[in-house]
Design a protein around this motif. Sequence first.
Motif, PDB file in Angstrom:
ATOM      1  N   UNK A  42     -64.781-112.591  57.478  1.00  0.00           N
ATOM      2  CA  UNK A  42     -64.669-112.929  56.730  1.00  0.00           C
ATOM      3  C   UNK A  42     -64.704-110.902  56.425  1.00  0.00           C
ATOM      4  N   UNK A  43     -65.520-110.065  57.294  1.00  0.00           N
ATOM      5  CA  UNK A  43     -65.525-109.425  56.347  1.00  0.00           C
ATOM      6  C   UNK A  43     -64.132-107.930  57.687  1.00  0.00           C
ATOM      7  N   UNK A  44     -63.652-108.582  58.416  1.00  0.00           N
ATOM      8  CA  UNK A  44     -62.586-108.427  59.429  1.00  0.00           C
ATOM      9  C   UNK A  44     -61.462-108.424  58.536  1.00  0.00           C
ATOM     10  N   UNK A  45     -61.029-109.946  57.555  1.00  0.00           N
ATOM     11  CA  UNK A  45     -60.548-110.202  57.159  1.00  0.00           C
ATOM     12  C   UNK A  45     -60.473-109.401  55.787  1.00  0.00           C
ATOM     13  N   UNK A  46     -61.731-108.930  54.907  1.00  0.00           N
ATOM     14  CA  UNK A  46     -61.371-107.912  53.559  1.00  0.00           C
ATOM     15  C   UNK A  46     -60.689-106.552  54.992  1.00  0.00           C
ATOM     16  N   UNK A  47     -61.344-106.024  55.375  1.00  0.00           N
ATOM     17  CA  UNK A  47     -60.914-104.380  56.250  1.00  0.00           C
ATOM     18  C   UNK A  47     -59.347-105.089  56.629  1.00  0.00           C
ATOM     19  N   UNK A  49     -57.269-106.363  54.173  1.00  0.00           N
ATOM     20  CA  UNK A  49     -56.351-106.805  52.983  1.00  0.00           C
ATOM     21  C   UNK A  49     -56.554-107.632  51.772  1.00  0.00           C
ATOM     22  N   UNK A  50     -57.256-109.156  52.697  1.00  0.00           N
ATOM     23  CA  UNK A  50     -57.476-110.124  52.279  1.00  0.00           C
ATOM     24  C   UNK A  50     -58.471-109.898  51.264  1.00  0.00           C
ATOM     25  N   UNK A  51     -58.772-110.776  49.971  1.00  0.00           N
ATOM     26  CA  UNK A  51     -60.104-110.270  49.277  1.00  0.00           C
ATOM     27  C   UNK A  51     -60.138-111.561  48.655  1.00  0.00           C
ATOM     28  N   UNK A  52     -60.263-111.948  49.261  1.00  0.00           N
ATOM     29  CA  UNK A  52     -60.175-113.339  48.591  1.00  0.00           C
ATOM     30  C   UNK A  52     -61.152-114.242  48.545  1.00  0.00           C
ATOM     31  N   UNK A  53     -62.590-113.607  49.786  1.00  0.00           N
ATOM     32  CA  UNK A  53     -63.954-114.247  50.257  1.00  0.00           C
ATOM     33  C   UNK A  53     -64.496-113.277  49.341  1.00  0.00           C
ATOM     34  N   UNK A  54     -64.474-111.520  49.338  1.00  0.00           N
ATOM     35  CA  UNK A  54     -64.883-110.368  48.513  1.00  0.00           C
ATOM     36  C   UNK A  54     -63.743-109.825  48.179  1.00  0.00           C
ATOM     37  N   UNK A  55     -64.513-108.992  46.514  1.00  0.00           N
ATOM     38  CA  UNK A  55     -63.795-108.763  45.803  1.00  0.00           C
ATOM     39  C   UNK A  55     -63.360-106.634  46.898  1.00  0.00           C
TER      40      UNK A  55
END
Length: 98
Positions: A42-47, A49-55
């Motif tokens: 999820x952190x890799x996805x957030x980095x 640009x995906x903000x569906x799991x984390x703000x």
Amino acid sequence: MIAVVTILCAFPLGLFLRSHLAANLAYAVAYLWAFVFQGVYLTRMWVGGDDSAFPKDADTIPVMYGVVCAGLFGVGFGLVAVGHLVGARRRARTPAHA
């Protein structure tokens, strides 16, 4: 990921392991492995640009993510306890082979 590990591992570990402590420990190890794996994913996805799991805001603490993860952890321990109870009853009814 952690929900899948909880569903697939918790009850069978409680059912098949005679020691409740060993079943809880085995579940905790499996859960924590899945938690770390999921967190990295999820952190890799957030980095990326995906903000569906984390703000989007890095200063915001994702409280609901923690609440859901802790809830799944607790549900898993409940499933281990139910599995252990069912396993103990099955072993008590089955005569021991000599």
